[in-house]
Design an enzyme around this catalytic site. Structure first.
Site, short mmCIF file in Angstrom:
data_model
loop_
_atom_site.label_atom_id
_atom_site.label_comp_id
_atom_site.label_asym_id
_atom_site.label_seq_id
_atom_site.Cartn_x
_atom_site.Cartn_y
_atom_site.Cartn_z
N ASP A 333 0.86 -1.18 0.00
CA ASP A 333 0.00 0.00 0.00
C ASP A 333 0.90 1.24 0.00
O ASP A 333 2.05 1.17 0.46
CB ASP A 333 -0.89 -0.02 1.24
CG ASP A 333 -1.87 1.13 1.28
OD1 ASP A 333 -2.36 1.51 0.21
OD2 ASP A 333 -2.13 1.65 2.38
N ASP A 608 -2.36 -1.11 5.89
CA ASP A 608 -2.73 -0.63 7.22
C ASP A 608 -4.23 -0.39 7.40
O ASP A 608 -4.70 -0.24 8.51
CB ASP A 608 -1.98 0.66 7.56
CG ASP A 608 -2.24 1.78 6.55
OD1 ASP A 608 -3.00 1.54 5.59
OD2 ASP A 608 -1.68 2.87 6.72
N ASP A 612 -7.36 -2.99 3.15
CA ASP A 612 -6.25 -3.90 2.87
C ASP A 612 -6.47 -5.30 3.44
O ASP A 612 -5.79 -6.25 3.04
CB ASP A 612 -4.94 -3.34 3.47
CG ASP A 612 -4.53 -2.03 2.86
OD1 ASP A 612 -4.62 -1.91 1.62
OD2 ASP A 612 -4.12 -1.13 3.60
#
Length: 864
Positions: A333, A608, A612
């Site tokens: 990410d 996080d 996700d």
């Protein structure tokens, strides 16, 4: 039709509610019965007894249990209680391994519980014309809810009214900036989640403004609920090592069964008693199976967990340690993982200088004036408590205030010196915010906003140069804010925001972490492919990816919408060339992970946010951020990075590679030894019709003599070049190539030496032969562990640098002496020998190591 595309009145009519009075109590009860409570469903957990039984679903364990049952039956038939020791010992070992497996497994899923906590809040609703506060679990479809800055959103809702509304949606979309909302906007068809401006979503929060909205989805029907469903559907992945050990178990089990069949046939032909044939078969089964292997691998992995925890990587699921060594792709990410998740003002342009300057603690006077005026037009606040900064409000505004602070100008001092007397809040249509401040006794209008909106309002000069700088900064993914001002006497004038004097441009970005560039470079040196997956805009994503080295020339960047248009085959063909994915959904992330897995890659996924979590679970190993990570992401992950440092995962990969290499050595040591034992028993049966070692003796060697050195072997130190080699293939056969050849050779030599020892010791009878074979086999395996420890010649390397291994071998030798020279010897069917035989045993035990050393030296000369 989806609620996002309906008008406000159509939505209200659809759910039979009213913006002023809300639902009636009767309607609430009906909606609650129809749609259910506003909570996420629980995932059914496996009972403890089921998890315990699952530990026995292994062919090695099944064969051992069959062997113990046969041995128990023979003991009952012969009415010999001494024969009960063996089956009891085998069953005890199997049960101990099962208990250890249940304890170490620890796979109780807490992801859904974390999601539920996000919903365990209060909500303000209008019911029967009265505003009331209720638990969010009691919110129903059709409820009219009121929201203001700081509120968490209890359910998915369609906006009815909104004033300067901004919502933090990064947990769902991955965007670092708050999303602007507008009840009256029209949303384009097939708009992504982040572009649905007239909707608000459960679990997100209100950053600024106020809103009135009608609830359109609760519980599992919300966007967070969709993620919960994805988590529920995604099955836990078996690690490559688990699959390889399972495959090894099948092969060893088949070899054991085949050997037993051959022994049974030979025994029947030679007229052996059925009892003797059964006892030899049990010995064969025990010799073929490395009983301690699962437990020893678990211990080695657990030690690796402890070591990695000291390096800021917390392993939640034990088998995940070794998979790091095979990681070939890291899907990361962007927001909060590769970047700092905080907007930062980095560049300033003023017409006076005509150039862009970087933000520093000593900017030019023109830049300082620009920062000071922009700060007056900000509502955000930065407070400092115990040395820690707390940014409150719009991240764009706090970035301006922070840059001002860097130049020694505090907002509190500005407000005191130049108080605000009027303001016009930011509006998404105007894309401007205006404040009126008293500066040196004069009323000054300060306007900040998008350059395209500002340029037509400025009258003092040619803005062509400013436009060039604005476009150039935007092309580098900077968020550009223009600032202008003018003097006024009439605060309420309609043309308050016209006739402005252009002050300059402010360029800001969510910057990369300082360590991200080096971490990405390390990944590439280790032949690991880094890939960025983000919910942010593609221009921003590409700029960050190029800056830190993820995106090279020729690499592609695509959006989630472009990905949705690609069929499976088309995507699989293109996935190797795509380095950046932007504006993606949780489903997109899972598809990306699965595509790499279908290409036979071992995929690590960092993240996080809630968005996700499904991909973290779908990946071979999910790595959640420990500081900024949500509980959902942490509980869906296999590993948590406690320092939120992307570089930590690279260190974890290095440690994982070392652990994997050491585990392969452990497997070589134990399986080579077991092949030697199997050949010894089989050859002796063919030649003499009896087993040279009883099953209890073999169990002692496998668990005690071999066990301690095997554990210590798994703690060997790594070499400096471990990250310069490529990761292991996901489909790599454990015994493919040199390892398989070495294991077979080691087994054949150990088997030959032990068979010779039995033959020599047989002059003292069968018990003497078994005693001598027991000694030689035990010594051979203790000495051979130093040969396996290193691929190089033991003459060229310090083989005693592993103190754990040294002490383990001494402990094994001491325990062997206890069995040989104490009354335990009778229980194990051993006897005392003449002293010269112990010397001969040592010489025989050294033979395999000498032979392997000669082969190593010869191979080294060939390579040179």
């Amino acid at each position: 039709m989806d609620d996002v595309y309906l008008t406000i009145e159509e939505v209200l009519n659809k759910y039979n509610t009213n913006r002023k009075t809300g639902l009636s109590i009767e309607q609430v009860h009906n909606a609650s019965s129809l749609y259910g409570a506003n909570k996420l469903k629980d995932k059914k957990q496996k009972p403890l007894i089921t998890r315990f039984i699952d530990q026995f679903k292994d062919i090695m364990i099944i064969i051992l249990l069959i062997a113990s049952a046969v041995s128990f039956g023979v003991a009952i038939m012969e009415k010999d209680q001494s024969e009960l020791v063996e089956p009891i010992l085998i069953v005890a070992i199997v049960i101990a391994n099962a208990i250890l497996g249940v304890i170490q497994e620890g796979k109780a899923e807490r992801s859904l519980e974390a999601l539920k906590k996000m919903s365990a809040l209060n909500a303000r609703v209008i019911r029967e014309g009265q505003e009331c506060i209720i638990p969010s679990v009691d919110v129903v479809v059709g409820d009219v809810i009121k929201l203001e800055a700081g509120d968490f959103i209890p359910a998915d809702a369609r906006l009815i009214e909104s004033v300067n509304l901004k919502c933090e949606e990064s947990i769902l979309t991955g965007e670092s900036l708050p999303s602007e909302k507008d009840a009256g906007c029209e949303v384009p068809v097939d708009a992504s989640l982040g572009d649905r401006k007239n909707m608000i979503f459960s679990g997100c929060s209100v950053v600024s403004g106020t809103a009135l909205a009608v609830v359109v989805a609760t519980g599992m029907k919300t966007q967070v609920g969709d993620i919960a469903n994805l988590l529920d559907r995604e099955e836990d992945q078996k690690t490559p090592l688990q699959e390889k050990i399972a495959s090894l178990s099948k092969y060893l089990g088949l070899v054991s069964i085949l050997a037993c069949v051959v022994v049974f046939i030979i025994g029947m032909i030679n007229g052996m008693r059925l009892k003797d044939i059964f006892m030899v078969s049990i010995a064969l089964a025990v010799s073929a199976i490395p009983e301690g292997l699962p437990a020893i691998i678990t211990i080695v992995l657990a030690m690796g967990v402890t070591k990695m925890a000291k390096k800021n990587a917390i392993i939640r699921k034990l088998p995940a340690v070794e998979i790091l060594g095979s990681a070939s792709v890291i899907c990361s990410d962007k927001t909060g993982t590769l970047t700092q998740n905080r907007m930062t003002l980095v560049e300033i342009y003023t017409p006076g200088s005509g150039e862009i300057e970087k933000v520093s603690d000593n900017n030019s006077n023109d830049a300082k004036k620009l920062l000071e005026y922009a700060t007056m037009c900000c509502d955000g606040v930065i407070t400092v408590e115990d040395g820690l900064e707390h940014h409150i409000g719009d991240p764009t505004e706090t970035a301006i205030i922070k840059a001002c602070m860097i130049n020694g100008i505090l907002k509190e001092e500005i407000n005191e010196k130049s108080p605000r007397v009027a303001s016009i809040p930011f509006d998404s249509d105007r894309k401007l915010m205006t404040s009126v401040n008293i500066i040196d006794g004069k009323k000054v209008v300060i306007v900040k906003g998008a350059f395209d909106e500002m340029k037509s309002r400025c009258v003092n000069q040619d803005l062509a140069a400013a436009k060039e700088h604005n476009d150039e900064m935007s092309s580098r993914a900077l968020r550009v804010i223009a600032v202008a001002y003018k003097y006024t006497d009439n605060v309420s004038a309609e043309d308050l925001e016209d006739g402005l004097i252009f002050l300059g441009l402010l360029g800001m970005i969510d910057p990369p972490r300082d360590e991200a560039r080096e971490a990405v470079a390390l990944c590439k040196r280790a032949k690991i492919r880094p890939v960025m997956i983000t919910g942010d805009h593609i221009i921003t994503a590409k700029a960050i990816a190029k800056d830190i080295g993820i995106m090279d020339d020729g690499d592609l960047a695509i959006t989630g919408r472009e990905l949705d248009k690609m069929d499976e085959d088309e995507f699989l063909d293109a996935v190797d060339n795509i380095s950046v994915y932007a504006r993606v959904s949780p489903q997109n992330k899972i598809r990306i992970v699965n595509a790499w897995q279908k290409r036979n890659h071992v995929v690590a996924m960092t993240g996080d946010g809630v968005n996700d979590a499904p991909a973290l679970k779908a990946a071979d190993i999910g790595c959640a951020m420990g500081i900024t990570g949500t509980d959902v992401a942490k509980n869906a992950s296999d590993m948590i990075l406690t320092d939120d440092n992307f570089a930590t995962i690279v260190q974890a990969v290095s440690e994982g590679r070392l652990i994997y290499k050491n585990i392969k050595k452990v497997i070589e040591y134990l399986v080579g030894s077991n092949i030697g034992e199997l050949l010894t028993v089989f050859i002796a049966m063919v030649l003499w019709g009896l087993s040279p070692l009883e099953s209890m003796q073999l169990l002692w060697i496998n668990l005690i003599t071999d066990g301690f050195p095997a554990i210590a072997l798994g703690m060997s130190k790594g070499s400096d070049d471990i990250m310069l080699k490529g990761p292991n293939s996901k489909d790599e056969n454990l015994f493919y190539g040199e390892l398989g050849k070495r294991v077979l050779l080691e087994g054949m030599i150990i088997g030959t030496v032990t068979t010779i020892a039995f033959y020599i010791g047989s002059r003292f009878g069968v018990v003497g032969g078994r005693t001598f074979a027991f000694i030689v086999l035990s010594l051979t395996q203790v000495i051979n562990v130093f040969n396996i420890k290193t691929d190089k010649s033991i003459l060229k390397e310090d083989v005693f640098d592993n103190s754990y291994l040294n002490w383990a071998c001494l402990s094994s030798l001491a325990l062997m002496c206890v069995v040989l020279f104490t009354p335990l010897g009778k229980i194990f069917g051993l006897c005392k020998l003449q002293s010269t035989y112990y010397i001969v045993a040592i010489l025989l035990s050294l033979f395999p190591t000498v032979l392997f050393e000669i082969l190593k030296i010869r191979n080294q000369k060939r390579e040179d």
